[in-house]
Design a protein around this motif. Structure first.
Motif, PDB file in Angstrom:
ATOM      1  N   GLY A 194       0.804  -1.217   0.000  1.00 20.97           N
ATOM      2  CA  GLY A 194       0.000   0.000   0.000  1.00 20.97           C
ATOM      3  C   GLY A 194       0.836   1.266   0.000  1.00 20.97           C
ATOM      4  O   GLY A 194       0.345   2.340   0.363  1.00 20.97           O
ATOM      5  N   ILE A 195       2.090   1.197  -0.448  1.00 17.42           N
ATOM      6  CA  ILE A 195       2.978   2.356  -0.414  1.00 17.42           C
ATOM      7  C   ILE A 195       2.538   3.388  -1.447  1.00 17.42           C
ATOM      8  O   ILE A 195       1.968   3.048  -2.494  1.00 17.42           O
ATOM      9  CB  ILE A 195       4.448   1.917  -0.673  1.00 17.42           C
ATOM     10  N   SER A 196       2.799   4.666  -1.149  1.00 18.31           N
ATOM     11  CA  SER A 196       2.492   5.753  -2.071  1.00 18.31           C
ATOM     12  C   SER A 196       3.518   6.854  -1.882  1.00 18.31           C
ATOM     13  O   SER A 196       4.239   6.894  -0.886  1.00 18.31           O
ATOM     14  CB  SER A 196       1.090   6.318  -1.813  1.00 18.31           C
ATOM     15  N   GLU A 197       3.581   7.778  -2.856  1.00 19.36           N
ATOM     16  CA  GLU A 197       4.519   8.891  -2.750  1.00 19.36           C
ATOM     17  C   GLU A 197       4.210   9.740  -1.520  1.00 19.36           C
ATOM     18  O   GLU A 197       5.121  10.191  -0.822  1.00 19.36           O
ATOM     19  CB  GLU A 197       4.450   9.758  -4.008  1.00 19.36           C
ATOM     20  N   ALA A 198       2.942   9.936  -1.225  1.00 18.56           N
ATOM     21  CA  ALA A 198       2.554  10.749  -0.072  1.00 18.56           C
ATOM     22  C   ALA A 198       3.002  10.110   1.238  1.00 18.56           C
ATOM     23  O   ALA A 198       3.469  10.796   2.160  1.00 18.56           O
ATOM     24  CB  ALA A 198       1.041  10.957  -0.067  1.00 18.56           C
ATOM     25  N   ILE A 199       2.873   8.783   1.336  1.00 18.39           N
ATOM     26  CA  ILE A 199       3.300   8.080   2.551  1.00 18.39           C
ATOM     27  C   ILE A 199       4.803   8.218   2.739  1.00 18.39           C
ATOM     28  O   ILE A 199       5.296   8.490   3.843  1.00 18.39           O
ATOM     29  CB  ILE A 199       2.891   6.595   2.484  1.00 18.39           C
ATOM     30  N   VAL A 200       5.573   8.052   1.661  1.00 20.45           N
ATOM     31  CA  VAL A 200       7.024   8.153   1.748  1.00 20.45           C
ATOM     32  C   VAL A 200       7.441   9.572   2.129  1.00 20.45           C
ATOM     33  O   VAL A 200       8.308   9.776   2.991  1.00 20.45           O
ATOM     34  CB  VAL A 200       7.681   7.741   0.416  1.00 20.45           C
ATOM     35  N   ARG A 201       6.813  10.581   1.523  1.00 23.56           N
ATOM     36  CA  ARG A 201       7.175  11.965   1.817  1.00 23.56           C
ATOM     37  C   ARG A 201       6.898  12.309   3.280  1.00 23.56           C
ATOM     38  O   ARG A 201       7.731  12.921   3.966  1.00 23.56           O
ATOM     39  CB  ARG A 201       6.424  12.917   0.895  1.00 23.56           C
ATOM     40  N   ALA A 202       5.724  11.911   3.772  1.00 19.53           N
ATOM     41  CA  ALA A 202       5.383  12.201   5.166  1.00 19.53           C
ATOM     42  C   ALA A 202       6.343  11.501   6.119  1.00 19.53           C
ATOM     43  O   ALA A 202       6.764  12.075   7.138  1.00 19.53           O
ATOM     44  CB  ALA A 202       3.937  11.771   5.440  1.00 19.53           C
TER      45      ALA A 202
END
Length: 566
Positions: A442-450
């Motif tokens: 369930g990874i996303s760019e938003a999760i990584v950035r946060a």
């Protein structure tokens, strides 16, 4: 050997397999026992390295052969080369030792399987240990940290500083919020870089066998030279004539000469220790033997306090929140100094300090870590591709743990990225709040950035808006959760009494004078027993010193909680 893979993974020149076989033959002719294969950009594409490995393995006479993509498939060729080379150096030694141990266990009728503790605080199978022995570096102290964290956590102490005092060294580690800190790499003797996850442990040369002397400047120094186990301290009577920290504690009355720990020696030679301290420290500085012994202990305590400050105050932790957990044969001798000199909240002495690391081997979860270099920008991240890499890596790590043969309640998979702002050299570890479930993370760019902004702000108290962010490495850990160990089994006998534990009194030197200290059989003390200092608590594997102004209380697990008296 001729080969070239570019930094983007393109194979410009396929490896010359004839040259590989010739190099292997030449190394064998020169007496090489193990082979490490490292190509400069193998982290980006290991095809050439794998082909060389297969060609070399066909002519190599043993299993002591590895290539860097197996050991550390990560950017930075120096660290990868150092780690792969050290792994090769250890393979023959560790494999021989484990083979002999396997045979001895089988001959003794052992029907189970044994496992090896890693430097990350987990355990691994012997097959993995033979393949990746570099992961066992500093594994003994790591096991102690795991046990100390579990013992302290059960007793309600989530923030601790472990203090392992053995014969040659003093090992310190900080556990905050119940979690031991992991370092991606460390440097061991002779500047050798080992890049594999390790519990962060600071080691200084201040053990019971550390030799005390007066240096060229007229100051007392303790260590780093050690008398070791043979000949050991002067009091052991095995030929050493130079005083050690153990000799100093003995002369001060803190160690019972008639009840040396370990059971090997019948009695310690106090007079020989006293004479050695007088000759090496007292005479040159005009001190009595007792004053010389106390000076040696104070110097050693200052070194220990410095190591604790290094892992606490200098990393932004308030020591007044932390409890010391001293273990090893000598850690509890210095508990008062650790509290007083650093300003710690108090101390928790485990029920059996001398075997805390061994207990950690039982408590430790099964764990397998692996790393892969991604080297991509966060902006416009292909989340689907990253998810596929994470799912594959999680499956590989989980399979290694599942194949360990140990009983586990479940297997958790955790992910972490090494990231930095563009233009920076060093990375920040970024734990990801995702796990492997249902074939996706369930990874996303938003999760990584946060996650990156949270980790960076925690490390540096600020962000750098407008600067692009790079993802360097993906780290994956599979953790097999072992069934919980019931620490209540270590609790004192319900029938224990203070009267039965009392062993009279004896003179003990504190702060320049003799004090009459009460002596106790530590393991015979009941739950909630209170012992005020000055006092000495004795047991087969350790001696505990409670300084004047401190008091010890036995908790429900048999731990001794040492705090300042009100």
């Amino acid at each position: 050997v001729p080969e070239r893979t570019l930094a983007d993974g393109t194979v410009r020149l396929a490896v010359d397999l004839d040259a590989v076989r010739a190099a292997a033959a030449a190394l064998l002719a020169r007496g090489a026992e193990a082979l490490a294969i490292v190509f400069v950009n193998a982290y980006a594409n290991p095809a050439n390295e794998r082909a060389a490995f297969e060609a070399a393995r066909a002519v190599w006479p043993n299993a002591h052969i590895a290539h860097s993509a197996q050991v550390l498939p990560e950017i930075r060729e120096f660290e990868r080369t150092s780690t792969t080379t050290l792994n090769a150096y250890l393979q023959p030694v560790v494999a021989s030792y484990l083979g002999k141990l396997d045979e001895a266990l089988a001959a003794g009728g052992f029907a189970g399987s044994f496992h090896i503790v890693q430097s990350n605080g987990g355990v691994m199978s012997t097959a993995t240990a033979r393949r990746l022995p570099v992961r066992t570096a500093l594994s003994g102290p790591a096991a102690g940290v795991i046990a100390a964290a579990a013992i302290a956590g059960a007793a309600g102490h989530a923030d601790i500083v472990t203090a392992d005092l053995g014969g040659t060294s003093f090992d310190v580690s900080l556990v905050a919020g119940g979690k031991a800190a992991l370092a991606a790499q460390t440097v061991i003797d002779f500047g050798l870089v080992v890049r594999t996850p390790m519990i962060e442990i600071t080691t200084i040369g201040a053990g019971g066998g550390s030799i005390a002397h007066v240096d060229a400047g007229g100051l007392i120094a303790v260590g780093p030279e050690s008398a070791g186990s043979r000949p050991g301290p002067v009091a052991y009577g095995q030929g050493n004539t130079r005083p050690t920290l153990t000799d100093a504690n003995l002369v001060l009355g803190r160690i019972n000469a008639d009840r040396p720990i370990g059971g090997k020696l019948a009695r310690l030679d106090v007079e020989a220790a006293r004479a050695a301290l007088d000759a090496a420290i007292g005479a040159p500085l005009g001190l009595t033997p007792e004053a010389a012994a106390e000076a040696v202990v104070r110097v050693a305590n200052a070194k220990m306090a410095g190591a604790i400050r290094l892992v606490s105050i200098e990393r932004g932790h308030d020591p007044t929140r932390f409890t010391a957990v001293p273990f090893g044969g000598g850690g509890a001798l210095h508990v008062g100094a650790l509290i007083r000199d650093v300003g710690l909240k108090g101390a928790l002495v485990p029920r059996y300090p001398g075997i805390t690391s061994a207990l950690g081997c039982i408590i430790a979860d099964v764990r397998h870590d692996q790393v892969a270099t991604l080297n991509r920008m966060l902006d416009g991240l292909d989340a689907a591709a990253l998810d596929a890499r994470m799912v594959a890596a999680g499956g590989e790590a989980r399979a290694v743990v599942a194949g360990s043969g140990l009983a586990m309640d479940r297997i958790d998979v955790a992910y972490e990225l090494d990231m930095h702002y563009a233009g920076q050299t060093h990375t920040v570890p970024v734990p990801l709040p995702v796990t492997l479930a249902g074939g996706t993370t369930g990874i996303s760019e938003a999760i990584v950035r946060a996650a990156f902004e949270s980790a960076y702000a925690a490390a540096f108290s600020r962000l750098l808006p407008g600067i692009p962010v790079r993802i360097v490495n993906l780290r994956t850990a599979a953790i097999g959760r072992r069934p919980p160990f019931d620490l209540g089994a270590l609790a004192p006998d319900p029938a224990a009494t203070m009267a039965a534990a009392a062993r009279g009194t004896r003179p003990v030197w504190f702060d320049g004078a003799w004090h009459e200290a009460t002596i106790w059989d530590r393991l015979a003390l009941p739950v909630d027993a209170m012992v005020a200092g000055p006092a000495i608590l004795e047991q087969a594997d350790a001696t505990i010193v409670i300084d004047p102004g401190l008091a010890g209380r036995v908790d429900a697990f048999g731990n001794l909680i040492v705090e300042r008296q009100a």
